[in-house]
Design a protein around this motif. Structure first.
Motif, PDB file in Angstrom:
ATOM      1  N   GLN A  19       0.835  -1.194   0.000  1.00 14.85           N
ATOM      2  CA  GLN A  19       0.000   0.000   0.000  1.00 14.85           C
ATOM      3  C   GLN A  19       0.873   1.248   0.000  1.00 14.85           C
ATOM      4  N   TYR A  20       0.405   2.284  -0.690  1.00 15.01           N
ATOM      5  CA  TYR A  20       1.116   3.550  -0.665  1.00 15.01           C
ATOM      6  C   TYR A  20       1.008   4.205   0.715  1.00 15.01           C
ATOM      7  N   ALA A  21       1.965   5.099   0.981  1.00 17.32           N
ATOM      8  CA  ALA A  21       1.924   5.919   2.191  1.00 17.32           C
ATOM      9  C   ALA A  21       1.789   7.382   1.816  1.00 17.32           C
ATOM     10  N   TYR A  22       1.196   8.128   2.740  1.00 15.90           N
ATOM     11  CA  TYR A  22       0.959   9.555   2.542  1.00 15.90           C
ATOM     12  C   TYR A  22       1.437  10.268   3.804  1.00 15.90           C
ATOM     13  N   TRP A  23       1.904  11.505   3.651  1.00 23.22           N
ATOM     14  CA  TRP A  23       2.425  12.274   4.773  1.00 23.22           C
ATOM     15  C   TRP A  23       1.716  13.617   4.879  1.00 23.22           C
ATOM     16  N   TYR A  24       1.409  14.002   6.143  1.00 22.75           N
ATOM     17  CA  TYR A  24       0.742  15.271   6.411  1.00 22.75           C
ATOM     18  C   TYR A  24       1.558  16.055   7.432  1.00 22.75           C
TER      19      TYR A  24
END
Lengths: 121, 107
Positions: free
Chosen positions: B30-35
């Motif tokens: 799964q892709y990861a996302y950063w905030y």
């Protein structure tokens, strides 16, 4: 400019109900999945619920399943979260968040400014 | 849904490189996302699909992935980068876990 503006937060007693709204503008609301994400005071982010563009697909976190209901009105460019049987642990800032593009459901961009829900007697 | 694990805090001096990790068993699939989240503000997306940078995000922000760990790298850290950073991914059951967050302190 894309804008998401939440409203409806406030103080409610344990066991009570509250309905949050999110008014969207600056994009074709009916083309995007939408989400609610919350953040308890001093804590991290917790995804709450998501709804697809046509309301065909709806998902909830286990922590709110059976108590919260997400919905949308594409004619009014609005997203809602009906919260019932509220508990102290539901106290949080609730953010409305759009998915990043019409082709995805996996990331959230942009976010609204949030509305605070406090559950306390 | 599965868990994502981040270090609670990272500290760097201005101009140095900050690396914030996020570990999870499903990250190879799964892709990861950063905030980025600054005090009193809503989160802002800084990296999507492991390493893509949204328009308007400075080039000093980058992302990478290796096995069960993804990394957010901030090169030449500036005082304005001091914030909480959260990773997020997607679960095949339709849920979206977040990491616990990492507080970046610029010394």
């Amino acid at each position: 400019e894309v804008q998401l503006v939440e409203s409806g937060g406030g103080l409610v007693k344990p066991g009570g109900s509250l309905r949050l709204s999110c008014a969207a503008s600056g994009f074709t609301f009916s083309s995007y999945s939408m989400n609610w994400v919350r953040q308890a005071p001093g804590k991290g982010l917790e995804w709450v619920s998501s709804i697809s563009s046509s309301s065909s697909y709806i998902y909830y976190a286990d922590s709110v399943k059976g108590r919260f209901t997400i919905s949308r009105d594409n004619a009014k460019n609005s997203l809602y979260l009906q919260m019932n049987s509220l508990r102290a642990e539901d106290t949080a800032v609730y953010y409305c968040a759009r998915v990043g593009s019409v082709a995805t459901i996996e990331w959230f961009d942009p976010w609204g400014q949030g509305t605070l829900v406090t559950v306390s007697s | 849904s599965y868990e994502l694990t981040q270090p609670p805090s990272v500290s760097v001096s201005p101009g140095q490189t900050a690396r914030i990790t996020c570990s999870g068993d499903a990250l190879p699939k799964q892709y990861a996302y950063w905030y980025q989240q600054k005090p009193g503000q809503a989160p802002v997306l800084v990296i999507y699909k492991d390493s893509e940078r949204p328009s308007g995000i400075p080039e000093r922000f980058s992302g990478s992935s290796s096995g069960t760990t993804v990394t957010l790298t901030i090169s030449g850290v500036q005082a304005e980068d001091e914030a909480d950073y959260y990773c997020q991914s997607a679960d095949s059951s339709g849920t979206y876990p977040f990491g616990g967050g990492t507080k970046l302190t610029v010394l």
